[in-house]
Motif scaffolding. Structure first.
Motif, PDB file in Angstrom:
ATOM      1  N   GLU A  53       0.811  -1.221   0.000  1.00  0.00           N
ATOM      2  CA  GLU A  53       0.000   0.000   0.000  1.00  0.00           C
ATOM      3  C   GLU A  53       0.840   1.264   0.000  1.00  0.00           C
ATOM      4  OE1 GLU A  53      -0.427  -2.563   2.007  1.00  0.00           O
ATOM      5  OE2 GLU A  53      -2.325  -3.389   1.249  1.00  0.00           O
ATOM      6  N   SER A  88       1.145   1.629  -3.780  1.00  0.00           N
ATOM      7  CA  SER A  88      -0.113   1.654  -4.531  1.00  0.00           C
ATOM      8  C   SER A  88      -0.924   2.896  -4.185  1.00  0.00           C
ATOM      9  CB  SER A  88      -0.934   0.391  -4.242  1.00  0.00           C
ATOM     10  OG  SER A  88      -1.302   0.325  -2.871  1.00  0.00           O
ATOM     11  N   GLU A 101      -3.262   4.693  -9.101  1.00  0.00           N
ATOM     12  CA  GLU A 101      -3.716   3.395  -9.608  1.00  0.00           C
ATOM     13  C   GLU A 101      -3.571   3.250 -11.113  1.00  0.00           C
ATOM     14  OE1 GLU A 101      -8.483   4.431 -10.063  1.00  0.00           O
ATOM     15  OE2 GLU A 101      -7.820   2.996  -8.556  1.00  0.00           O
ATOM     16  N   VAL A 142       2.232   0.954 -10.892  1.00  0.00           N
ATOM     17  CA  VAL A 142       1.249   0.119 -10.194  1.00  0.00           C
ATOM     18  C   VAL A 142       0.638  -0.911 -11.132  1.00  0.00           C
ATOM     19  CG1 VAL A 142      -0.975   0.137  -8.983  1.00  0.00           C
ATOM     20  CG2 VAL A 142       0.761   1.863  -8.459  1.00  0.00           C
ATOM     21  N   THR A 143       0.292  -0.502 -12.354  1.00  0.00           N
ATOM     22  CA  THR A 143      -0.443  -1.396 -13.244  1.00  0.00           C
ATOM     23  C   THR A 143       0.436  -2.434 -13.932  1.00  0.00           C
ATOM     24  OG1 THR A 143      -0.232   0.201 -15.073  1.00  0.00           O
ATOM     25  CG2 THR A 143      -2.216   0.339 -13.703  1.00  0.00           C
ATOM     26  N   ASP A 149       5.641  -7.250  -6.734  1.00  0.00           N
ATOM     27  CA  ASP A 149       4.932  -7.441  -5.469  1.00  0.00           C
ATOM     28  C   ASP A 149       4.559  -8.912  -5.304  1.00  0.00           C
ATOM     29  OD1 ASP A 149       3.015  -6.641  -7.665  1.00  0.00           O
ATOM     30  OD2 ASP A 149       1.558  -7.286  -6.167  1.00  0.00           O
ATOM     31  N   THR A 166       6.128  -5.297  -1.493  1.00  0.00           N
ATOM     32  CA  THR A 166       6.596  -4.766  -2.776  1.00  0.00           C
ATOM     33  C   THR A 166       8.064  -4.379  -2.677  1.00  0.00           C
ATOM     34  OG1 THR A 166       4.424  -3.856  -3.318  1.00  0.00           O
ATOM     35  CG2 THR A 166       6.303  -2.951  -4.506  1.00  0.00           C
TER      36      THR A 166
END
Length: 425
Positions: free
Chosen positions: A48, A51, A56, A61-62, A67, A77
């Motif tokens: 988190e 992220s 997002e 992140v994508t 992670d 991560t």
């Protein structure tokens, strides 16, 4: 079975690591002048931390984060960038307290991890040098951080640089601009890349950062965020430009420039090089900006922040194309030539005594003949050789040769062992 390093990683061998140490030492010297102190955070964090802060819709992140769930089923991560971990530490250790000097200034050095296609200057395990300054909303600090980044690059003799700046404004600015950008992009939705289609309504500013060539053509005529700045945002940016002018730092404004992470606002910047390492094409070496609001995202009080990150591998690509700009300190002061097995113990005693006096010293460990040892001394560019044999040990003497001038002298061994500096004077 032969084992190989994982794809997208690199071994930093001994002769290469001296270049890394050179860059790191230059950075430490400079940061000390600016009163930044080192912070070391874990290489992995809770998922988190990144992220929440990176956004997002960001590529990190994508697509790119390493992670996984550990044996305790914790979502972990490997850090993809340095800022979020430093902010987490800032909040967790309450470094915003009144007992701490403002701005609170730190730097970091270390490995980062992103799962992306490996290419020159971009690896899955890469290294960054970065700085962060917390607690001051003054645009003067933005300019100081930019000036420090330029100073760092110039300290390693990289002088062909271009500074590009922009502002992402405050929350009100981005809300107004967001809708205007969506209104502009919607007629082109069918022509956008799949990534940009997904981002258009979630975070349209990310479309401006698309690497897709067709997307880039579409956004060329997009409305400029500079036309949507609030009075406060405009004043902040005008002050940044004015202070850069005062310092004689040239810059270009790119109104379509955004950063790959969602936490930036107000001033953002990239410093580029047109080195031969990149085929003469302007390529970003260092980038950063202001991130007011990031501390709150990770549970801290309202605290402004600003910083930058520099890719070490990319910087070394430039330096490797201009090797004469790397004054690496790998000099050997003394090579001890021992003639005969009986000199083994005395040779060791001499090199140890010299090292304790502050000299770099080496010797032969392969029982080679004197000719081979002298060849090694020459290859290592030793400044002096000290030669001892059985007769020298019996007489408590040694032969010293200045390798540059060729001058030789017989010297008392005790003088070498106790004060070699005085001997060579």
């Amino acid at each position: 079975m032969k084992y190989q390093k994982p794809k997208g990683t690199a071994d930093i061998l001994a002769d290469e690591s001296t270049k890394w140490q050179y860059v790191e030492e230059k950075a430490r010297e400079l940061f000390k002048k600016y009163r930044y102190h080192e912070m070391r955070t874990p290489i992995f964090e809770n998922f988190e931390v990144f992220s929440r802060t990176s956004g997002e819709t960001s590529d990190i992140v994508t697509k790119e984060m390493y992670d996984f769930h550990d044996k305790g089923d914790r979502h972990i991560t490997l850090r993809p960038e340095g800022t979020a971990g430093v902010v987490r530490s800032f909040v967790e250790n309450k470094l915003y307290g009144p007992e701490y000097q403002k701005p609170y200034k730190v730097y970091y050095m270390g490995p980062m991890f992103r799962y992306e296609r490996p290419q020159s200057g971009r690896l899955r395990e890469f290294h960054q040098i970065g700085v962060e300054a917390f607690g001051v909303d003054n645009p003067t600090l933005d300019v100081e951080v930019i000036a420090m980044a330029i100073d760092l690059l110039k300290s390693v003799e990289i002088n062909s640089l271009k500074l590009v700046i922009n502002t992402l404004g405050d929350i009100e600015t981005r809300q107004n601009y967001r809708q205007a950008l969506i209104d502009y992009l919607e007629p082109f939705e069918d022509q956008l890349s799949e990534d940009s289609k997904e981002r258009m309504h979630k975070n349209p500013l990310r479309v401006l950062d698309s690497k897709d060539e067709n997307d880039q053509k579409i956004v060329e005529n997009a409305p400029s965020i500079l036309d949507f700045l609030t009075d406060n945002s405009k004043k902040h940016f005008e002050t940044v430009k004015s202070l850069l002018d005062d310092l004689g730092i040239k810059y270009e404004i790119d109104a379509n420039m955004v950063r790959g992470l969602d936490y930036y606002n107000h001033t953002i910047f990239e410093i580029m090089s047109d080195s031969k390492a990149f085929g003469g094409k302007w390529t970003t070496v260092c980038a950063g900006g202001r991130y007011n609001g990031l501390v709150e995202q990770l549970g801290g009080p309202a605290t402004p922040g600003v910083g930058f990150g520099l890719g070490v591998e990319r910087l070394l690509l430039i330096l490797n194309t201009e090797k004469d700009k790397l004054p690496l300190d790998d000099d050997l002061d003394v090579y001890v030539v021992g003639i005969g097995n009986e000199t083994n113990a005395k040779s060791l005693e001499i090199v140890q005594a010299l090292r304790q006096q502050g000299f770099s010293a080496d010797r032969d460990y392969l029982n080679r003949k004197p000719k081979g040892q002298f060849k090694t001394a020459s290859r290592l560019a030793a400044k002096y050789t000290i030669t001892i044999g059985e007769r020298e040990i019996a007489e408590n003497k040694a032969n010293i040769k200045d390798m540059a001038s060729g001058q030789e002298n017989s010297v008392n061994l005790d003088d070498i062992l106790n004060n070699f500096e005085n001997v060579i004077k």
